[in-house]
Design a protein around this motif. Structure first.
Motif, PDB file in Angstrom:
ATOM      1  N   ARG A 325       4.520  25.973  -0.977  1.00 36.65           N
ATOM      2  CA  ARG A 325       3.089  25.730  -0.733  1.00 36.65           C
ATOM      3  C   ARG A 325       2.771  24.238  -0.805  1.00 36.65           C
ATOM      4  O   ARG A 325       3.596  23.426  -1.259  1.00 36.65           O
ATOM      5  CB  ARG A 325       2.236  26.480  -1.746  1.00 36.65           C
ATOM      6  N   CYS A 326       1.566  23.886  -0.337  1.00 37.41           N
ATOM      7  CA  CYS A 326       1.085  22.507  -0.425  1.00 37.41           C
ATOM      8  C   CYS A 326       0.669  22.212  -1.862  1.00 37.41           C
ATOM      9  O   CYS A 326      -0.041  23.000  -2.487  1.00 37.41           O
ATOM     10  CB  CYS A 326      -0.097  22.320   0.525  1.00 37.41           C
ATOM     11  N   ILE A 327       1.120  21.082  -2.366  1.00 32.57           N
ATOM     12  CA  ILE A 327       0.779  20.729  -3.751  1.00 32.57           C
ATOM     13  C   ILE A 327      -0.157  19.530  -3.856  1.00 32.57           C
ATOM     14  O   ILE A 327      -0.714  19.268  -4.917  1.00 32.57           O
ATOM     15  CB  ILE A 327       2.051  20.446  -4.580  1.00 32.57           C
ATOM     16  N   LYS A 328      -0.346  18.801  -2.723  1.00 28.64           N
ATOM     17  CA  LYS A 328      -1.213  17.634  -2.800  1.00 28.64           C
ATOM     18  C   LYS A 328      -1.755  17.262  -1.428  1.00 28.64           C
ATOM     19  O   LYS A 328      -1.016  17.254  -0.444  1.00 28.64           O
ATOM     20  CB  LYS A 328      -0.455  16.437  -3.390  1.00 28.64           C
ATOM     21  N   ASN A 329      -3.054  16.993  -1.364  1.00 34.16           N
ATOM     22  CA  ASN A 329      -3.711  16.522  -0.144  1.00 34.16           C
ATOM     23  C   ASN A 329      -4.017  15.046  -0.316  1.00 34.16           C
ATOM     24  O   ASN A 329      -4.836  14.665  -1.157  1.00 34.16           O
ATOM     25  CB  ASN A 329      -4.997  17.313   0.097  1.00 34.16           C
ATOM     26  N   LEU A 330      -3.357  14.213   0.495  1.00 36.87           N
ATOM     27  CA  LEU A 330      -3.543  12.765   0.398  1.00 36.87           C
ATOM     28  C   LEU A 330      -4.619  12.250   1.337  1.00 36.87           C
ATOM     29  O   LEU A 330      -4.863  11.038   1.408  1.00 36.87           O
ATOM     30  CB  LEU A 330      -2.220  12.044   0.693  1.00 36.87           C
ATOM     31  N   GLY A 331      -5.264  13.147   2.080  1.00 38.79           N
ATOM     32  CA  GLY A 331      -6.336  12.733   2.979  1.00 38.79           C
ATOM     33  C   GLY A 331      -5.809  11.933   4.172  1.00 38.79           C
ATOM     34  O   GLY A 331      -4.672  12.101   4.604  1.00 38.79           O
ATOM     35  N   SER A 332      -6.644  11.060   4.691  1.00 35.13           N
ATOM     36  CA  SER A 332      -6.280  10.258   5.871  1.00 35.13           C
ATOM     37  C   SER A 332      -5.490   9.012   5.455  1.00 35.13           C
ATOM     38  O   SER A 332      -5.929   7.874   5.668  1.00 35.13           O
ATOM     39  CB  SER A 332      -7.540   9.859   6.642  1.00 35.13           C
ATOM     40  N   ALA A 333      -4.337   9.242   4.883  1.00 34.02           N
ATOM     41  CA  ALA A 333      -3.488   8.139   4.430  1.00 34.02           C
ATOM     42  C   ALA A 333      -2.599   7.646   5.562  1.00 34.02           C
ATOM     43  O   ALA A 333      -2.364   8.366   6.542  1.00 34.02           O
ATOM     44  CB  ALA A 333      -2.628   8.597   3.247  1.00 34.02           C
ATOM     45  N   ASP A 334      -2.127   6.418   5.451  1.00 30.11           N
ATOM     46  CA  ASP A 334      -1.174   5.880   6.418  1.00 30.11           C
ATOM     47  C   ASP A 334       0.177   6.552   6.183  1.00 30.11           C
ATOM     48  O   ASP A 334       0.767   6.435   5.111  1.00 30.11           O
ATOM     49  CB  ASP A 334      -1.061   4.361   6.253  1.00 30.11           C
ATOM     50  N   PHE A 335       0.664   7.274   7.199  1.00 33.48           N
ATOM     51  CA  PHE A 335       1.859   8.086   7.021  1.00 33.48           C
ATOM     52  C   PHE A 335       3.075   7.225   6.706  1.00 33.48           C
ATOM     53  O   PHE A 335       3.850   7.525   5.784  1.00 33.48           O
ATOM     54  CB  PHE A 335       2.103   8.920   8.287  1.00 33.48           C
ATOM     55  N   ALA A 336       3.264   6.130   7.451  1.00 26.12           N
ATOM     56  CA  ALA A 336       4.433   5.265   7.253  1.00 26.12           C
ATOM     57  C   ALA A 336       4.416   4.615   5.875  1.00 26.12           C
ATOM     58  O   ALA A 336       5.445   4.557   5.187  1.00 26.12           O
ATOM     59  CB  ALA A 336       4.489   4.207   8.344  1.00 26.12           C
ATOM     60  N   LYS A 337       3.249   4.139   5.455  1.00 22.13           N
ATOM     61  CA  LYS A 337       3.153   3.493   4.144  1.00 22.13           C
ATOM     62  C   LYS A 337       3.345   4.513   3.019  1.00 22.13           C
ATOM     63  O   LYS A 337       3.903   4.185   1.960  1.00 22.13           O
ATOM     64  CB  LYS A 337       1.809   2.788   4.002  1.00 22.13           C
ATOM     65  N   THR A 338       2.874   5.744   3.257  1.00 23.36           N
ATOM     66  CA  THR A 338       3.049   6.784   2.239  1.00 23.36           C
ATOM     67  C   THR A 338       4.526   7.110   2.069  1.00 23.36           C
ATOM     68  O   THR A 338       5.010   7.311   0.943  1.00 23.36           O
ATOM     69  CB  THR A 338       2.269   8.048   2.634  1.00 23.36           C
TER      70      THR A 338
END
Length: 365
Positions: A325-338
């Motif tokens: 399952r999903c454990i965390k929603n990071l919102g509109s984060a920069d995918f590469a930087k994440t």
């Protein structure tokens, strides 16, 4: 109107559905190369039929003889007895069928009349083939499209059919004369979906351009825009009793109100300006169900337990493979930087695979 439940059993896209017995029985066609028979009242899969050897792309139903037609990318068309299919179980899925031979390439669409006296199909051959299921005889080919035939509809009496293509045209054919009657150039883009009313008076078309167009099949040059979707149209379903048209797109399902016949006469249309004619009859759908934004990218993190995902709305989530399952929603984060922020000097052998084909995470072991 609300969603009551979901039935999950296919492992790939569902390409077509037929609803039978007043909604008690469903038959689905999928890219997982199977047909599945569902009991919708009890919400379970009754049986799986694996006769096709490639994507099963299209279904058609003949209500007066209770026959089902299936077609797929394996060049095959099968004729099924629904009475026999309805008795299948998980342990007993053996059933005989009739095979209509002759297609030489992938089939996108198939249709039949209420008695299953005629079968029409189109696909990557850029033509329409016709069969007589009673004799399994190939009857003719209708040529004219310049690209893949994506949808086809047959009149109840089997004398005419309409076809839609990736070449942006819809064609009305006379089957007896084996010729095209009219060509409708609807778009520079592909037309992927067709519906006709019971009496073959109106045709409804949609595709990549996302407009739903209503076209009169008996009055030349009478047409109007039913509605304008925000994404390409994949399929259409007409409800004549309610005078509405259902659309499915890459982002959801909607219901559109159709114009009454007395509002789309030649006199009424002649009195409108070009701007009014170009405007959709319905500015918004009467009802809609938006789909969950599909996952379009992912990265398995170094610990080989967590997966970072990005959906079509650029929202970033973290999934735990062990918990499923999903454990965390990071919102509109920069995918590469994440991804960089989770980078560690760590080596764990790969122990699963990830598939995003259906728009959500599918984990294979």
């Amino acid at each position: 109107m609300k969603e009551n439940y979901a039935m999950e059993h296919h492992s790939d896209w569902v390409n077509d559905l037929v609803v039978l017995n007043n909604g008690e029985l469903l038959i689905s066609a999928s890219s997982d190369q199977s047909l599945k028979v569902w009991n919708s009242t009890k919400s379970y899969c009754m049986s799986t039929i694996r006769t096709h050897k490639d994507y099963v792309s299209s279904l058609a139903y003949a209500p007066e003889t209770n026959k089902l037609i299936s077609a797929g990318f394996d060049d095959q068309i099968y004729l099924w007895d629904v009475n026999a299919i309805a008795t299948l179980t998980v342990d007993n899925s053996e059933v005989t069928c009739m095979n209509l031979h002759g297609a030489t390439n992938s089939i996108y669409c198939v249709d039949t009349d209420p008695q299953a006296n005629l079968v029409v199909a189109g696909g990557t051959e850029k033509l329409i083939r016709l069969w007589d299921p009673r004799t399994q005889e190939k009857l003719m080919k209708l040529r004219g499209h310049k690209d893949n035939v994506r949808a086809v509809k047959l009149s109840r009496d089997g004398t005419q059919c309409v076809s839609a293509s990736s070449d942006g045209t819809v064609r009305l054919w006379s089957i007896g004369e084996q010729r095209v009657i009219r060509v409708f150039q609807l778009s520079e883009h592909g037309i992927w979906a067709l519906q006709t009313d019971e009496h073959f008076r109106w045709m409804y078309a949609g595709g990549r351009q996302a407009d739903v167009t209503a076209i009169s099949l008996i009055e030349p040059d009478i047409n109007y825009c039913v509605g304008r979707e925000s994404a390409p149209i994949l399929s259409l379903c007409l409800d004549q009793k309610e005078n509405t048209l259902w659309t499915s797109t890459t982002t959801g399902i909607s219901k559109w109100r159709l114009a009454p016949d007395n509002q789309v006469t030649r006199e009424k249309l002649a009195s409108k300006s070009d701007h009014e004619l170009a405007a959709p009859y319905s500015k918004a759908s009467e009802w809609s169900l938006k789909s969950i934004p599909p996952i379009i990218d992912h990265k398995v993190l170094p610990n080989r337990r967590y997966i970072l995902t990005k959906n079509s709305e650029n929202q970033v989530f973290i999934y735990d493979v062990l918990l499923g399952r999903c454990i965390k929603n990071l919102g509109s984060a920069d995918f590469a930087k994440t991804i960089e922020s989770y980078a560690k000097t760590l080596y764990v052998p790969s122990w699963f695979s990830v598939d995003l084909k259906c728009g959500f995470l599918q984990i294979g072991f």
